[in-house]
Design a protein around this motif. Structure first.
Motif, PDB file in Angstrom:
ATOM      1  N   GLY A   1      22.555  -5.867 -42.366  1.00 37.46           N
ATOM      2  CA  GLY A   1      22.731  -4.920 -41.262  1.00 37.46           C
ATOM      3  C   GLY A   1      24.120  -4.303 -41.264  1.00 37.46           C
ATOM      4  O   GLY A   1      24.279  -3.088 -41.124  1.00 37.46           O
ATOM      5  N   GLY A   2      25.126  -5.142 -41.427  1.00 36.23           N
ATOM      6  CA  GLY A   2      26.510  -4.657 -41.410  1.00 36.23           C
ATOM      7  C   GLY A   2      26.774  -3.652 -42.516  1.00 36.23           C
ATOM      8  O   GLY A   2      27.381  -2.595 -42.285  1.00 36.23           O
ATOM      9  N   ALA A   3      26.317  -3.944 -43.738  1.00 39.63           N
ATOM     10  CA  ALA A   3      26.557  -3.055 -44.882  1.00 39.63           C
ATOM     11  C   ALA A   3      25.812  -1.732 -44.697  1.00 39.63           C
ATOM     12  O   ALA A   3      26.357  -0.653 -44.977  1.00 39.63           O
ATOM     13  N   GLN A   4      24.572  -1.825 -44.217  1.00 44.72           N
ATOM     14  CA  GLN A   4      23.787  -0.591 -44.039  1.00 44.72           C
ATOM     15  C   GLN A   4      24.415   0.319 -42.992  1.00 44.72           C
ATOM     16  O   GLN A   4      24.439   1.534 -43.154  1.00 44.72           O
ATOM     17  N   ARG A   5      24.940  -0.284 -41.917  1.00 44.38           N
ATOM     18  CA  ARG A   5      25.573   0.524 -40.872  1.00 44.38           C
ATOM     19  C   ARG A   5      26.808   1.248 -41.400  1.00 44.38           C
ATOM     20  O   ARG A   5      27.290   2.200 -40.809  1.00 44.38           O
ATOM     21  N   CYS A   6      27.275   0.783 -42.543  1.00 43.57           N
ATOM     22  CA  CYS A   6      28.458   1.364 -43.157  1.00 43.57           C
ATOM     23  C   CYS A   6      28.063   2.411 -44.209  1.00 43.57           C
ATOM     24  O   CYS A   6      28.914   3.005 -44.852  1.00 43.57           O
ATOM     25  N   GLY A   7      26.753   2.615 -44.396  1.00 45.25           N
ATOM     26  CA  GLY A   7      26.293   3.616 -45.355  1.00 45.25           C
ATOM     27  C   GLY A   7      25.957   3.065 -46.726  1.00 45.25           C
ATOM     28  O   GLY A   7      25.632   3.808 -47.657  1.00 45.25           O
ATOM     29  N   MET A   8      26.030   1.738 -46.886  1.00 44.37           N
ATOM     30  CA  MET A   8      25.697   1.120 -48.171  1.00 44.37           C
ATOM     31  C   MET A   8      24.211   0.761 -48.207  1.00 44.37           C
ATOM     32  O   MET A   8      23.570   0.630 -47.164  1.00 44.37           O
ATOM     33  N   ARG A   9      23.684   0.579 -49.416  1.00 47.72           N
ATOM     34  CA  ARG A   9      22.376  -0.042 -49.548  1.00 47.72           C
ATOM     35  C   ARG A   9      22.570  -1.555 -49.567  1.00 47.72           C
ATOM     36  O   ARG A   9      23.671  -2.028 -49.900  1.00 47.72           O
ATOM     37  N   ALA A  10      21.515  -2.294 -49.218  1.00 47.46           N
ATOM     38  CA  ALA A  10      21.673  -3.751 -49.149  1.00 47.46           C
ATOM     39  C   ALA A  10      20.404  -4.473 -49.565  1.00 47.46           C
ATOM     40  O   ALA A  10      19.303  -4.110 -49.148  1.00 47.46           O
ATOM     41  N   LEU A  11      20.583  -5.482 -50.413  1.00 47.46           N
ATOM     42  CA  LEU A  11      19.476  -6.331 -50.849  1.00 47.46           C
ATOM     43  C   LEU A  11      19.596  -7.689 -50.156  1.00 47.46           C
ATOM     44  O   LEU A  11      20.699  -8.228 -50.042  1.00 47.46           O
ATOM     45  N   GLN A  12      18.456  -8.213 -49.690  1.00 46.52           N
ATOM     46  CA  GLN A  12      18.516  -9.574 -49.151  1.00 46.52           C
ATOM     47  C   GLN A  12      17.925 -10.539 -50.174  1.00 46.52           C
ATOM     48  O   GLN A  12      16.820 -10.334 -50.675  1.00 46.52           O
ATOM     49  N   VAL A  13      18.706 -11.589 -50.489  1.00 48.48           N
ATOM     50  CA  VAL A  13      18.189 -12.629 -51.389  1.00 48.48           C
ATOM     51  C   VAL A  13      17.395 -13.636 -50.567  1.00 48.48           C
ATOM     52  O   VAL A  13      17.743 -13.941 -49.437  1.00 48.48           O
ATOM     53  N   ARG A  14      16.317 -14.132 -51.171  1.00 48.42           N
ATOM     54  CA  ARG A  14      15.487 -15.137 -50.479  1.00 48.42           C
ATOM     55  C   ARG A  14      16.021 -16.545 -50.780  1.00 48.42           C
ATOM     56  O   ARG A  14      15.261 -17.447 -51.133  1.00 48.42           O
ATOM     57  N   THR A  15      17.342 -16.713 -50.632  1.00 47.34           N
ATOM     58  CA  THR A  15      17.968 -18.031 -50.825  1.00 47.34           C
ATOM     59  C   THR A  15      18.942 -18.254 -49.674  1.00 47.34           C
ATOM     60  O   THR A  15      19.133 -17.373 -48.842  1.00 47.34           O
ATOM     61  N   GLY A  16      19.562 -19.415 -49.640  1.00 46.12           N
ATOM     62  CA  GLY A  16      20.582 -19.708 -48.629  1.00 46.12           C
ATOM     63  C   GLY A  16      20.046 -19.619 -47.216  1.00 46.12           C
ATOM     64  O   GLY A  16      19.077 -20.282 -46.866  1.00 46.12           O
ATOM     65  N   LYS A  17      20.675 -18.739 -46.407  1.00 44.37           N
ATOM     66  CA  LYS A  17      20.318 -18.608 -44.994  1.00 44.37           C
ATOM     67  C   LYS A  17      18.982 -17.907 -44.757  1.00 44.37           C
ATOM     68  O   LYS A  17      18.505 -17.851 -43.632  1.00 44.37           O
ATOM     69  N   PHE A  18      18.441 -17.274 -45.812  1.00 41.26           N
ATOM     70  CA  PHE A  18      17.199 -16.512 -45.654  1.00 41.26           C
ATOM     71  C   PHE A  18      16.109 -17.344 -44.991  1.00 41.26           C
ATOM     72  O   PHE A  18      15.935 -18.523 -45.304  1.00 41.26           O
TER      73      PHE A  18
END
Lengths: 230, 230
Positions: A183-200
């Motif tokens: 969310g933070g990166a997208q609000r900044c105009g970046m694209r963002a991938l979510q990995v299905r690891t860690g906190k996911f």
């Protein structure tokens, strides 16, 4: 995966909300694990806070982890006119919380800078309240709003982009936290991938507000996709 | 003033948000100061919480002041299915807060009962964060809403009225706190006088939501007015 990114000529910046250690010791730990990373490649809340403190002539009282204190070595801390709150862990004592509160409530216009707003995290001996919980306690007691400098603050991603020297549309964020990272990166105009690891968590895929540009099973798959697109 | 109320035949009930001592020791302190008060004449959050716990079959984990623990002597505290939070003072340690948090987050439907929602209070050695601040920390970490049993909860005033055996329209609240005392009592159908002593601040007279039925300079004046009206 990091080696493959490096070999491809792409630039890399690590964005962490770590506030229990200096960047130096964070990088030392990563290097010991075999990650070829330098201090300049790490964007973290404490240096972002120092930048903000200098810019606004603020002198902080620190309620942070012992190991983070060196990050503020160059900052004037005499006669404090703000409080900087990090994940202080064992330093979150009744006395220290009251002290930070008294300083804030005694200010004409209390300034509370928080190095994050996480709710909790897991350690080997169990779940721990994170900095966000203590931030809410001080916000309520003083009837104020804290300024958050870690992820997902827009400023935080902007400073990472400045470090990379690329515009947001040429950068891709890879993260496991749907709100802080994606969310933070997208609000900044970046694209963002979510990995299905860690906190996911599977429920992230139905998040009411944030939708990643894509899901990937892990970092290796994220790098595959990015290198294919080049 | 209390003697004059007693002599007039009016009934009297003390409504306190005190959660650092049992009613017994609270009354002992008052009696030592010359106030002729009995335990039954005190309505306080801990007994109200006990009532609620019994009613709903709840077994609390207590995060309260050492001196308050005896109020919960008769309550089953094995295998807790809720957390009761009071002004724990020195018991607000990092370890104790994490323990209360872990219990809550581990419940299918976390139940947090707070003995008040005060922001802060003053002691001889300075201002202290009150139970409300720690309540907000746990609420945020668990993404829940606490149930508050002290003033200004409607239930709290209702239980004081039940103790007196009078309907709200025949009772008058005298207090120094515009929200907890005056607002709470009025929402319950009582009239309420604000004394210009203790917590009173001149800005209370412009409070956006609460307007007392009258202001009085002190308790003696409140009693004068009440006795005149009889």
């Amino acid at each position: 995966s990091l080696h493959r990114i490096k070999a491809s000529g792409l630039k890399l910046q690590l964005c962490t909300n770590e506030t229990q250690a200096t960047r130096e010791s964070f990088v030392r730990k990563l290097r010991a694990l075999g990650f070829d990373i330098s201090v300049a490649q790490v964007t973290a809340p404490a240096p972002a806070a120092c930048h903000l403190l200098r810019e606004r002539g603020l002198r902080p009282h620190l309620l942070v982890h012992h190991d983070l204190v060196p990050e503020f070595a160059e900052i004037d801390k005499t006669n404090p006119n703000c409080v900087v709150l990090g994940d202080a862990a064992e330093n979150f004592t009744y006395a220290n919380l009251n002290e930070a509160f008294r300083l804030l409530i005694g200010m004409e216009k209390p300034v509370l800078i928080s190095l994050g707003k996480g709710r909790y995290y897991k350690e080997t001996d169990g779940l721990k309240l994170d900095v966000g919980a203590y931030m809410k306690a001080l916000e309520y007691a003083c009837d104020i709003q804290a300024e958050v400098v870690g992820k997902p603050a827009k400023r935080f991603f902007e400073s990472a982009l400045a470090e990379l020297g690329v515009p947001p549309e040429q950068a891709i964020m890879i993260g496991d936290d749907i709100v802080s990272d994606v969310g933070g990166a997208q609000r900044c105009g970046m694209r963002a991938l979510q990995v299905r690891t860690g906190k996911f968590r599977p429920s992230d895929e139905n998040h009411p507000e944030v939708k990643p540009d894509a899901y990937v099973n892990n970092l290796a798959e994220a790098v595959d996709i990015i290198l294919q697109e080049l």
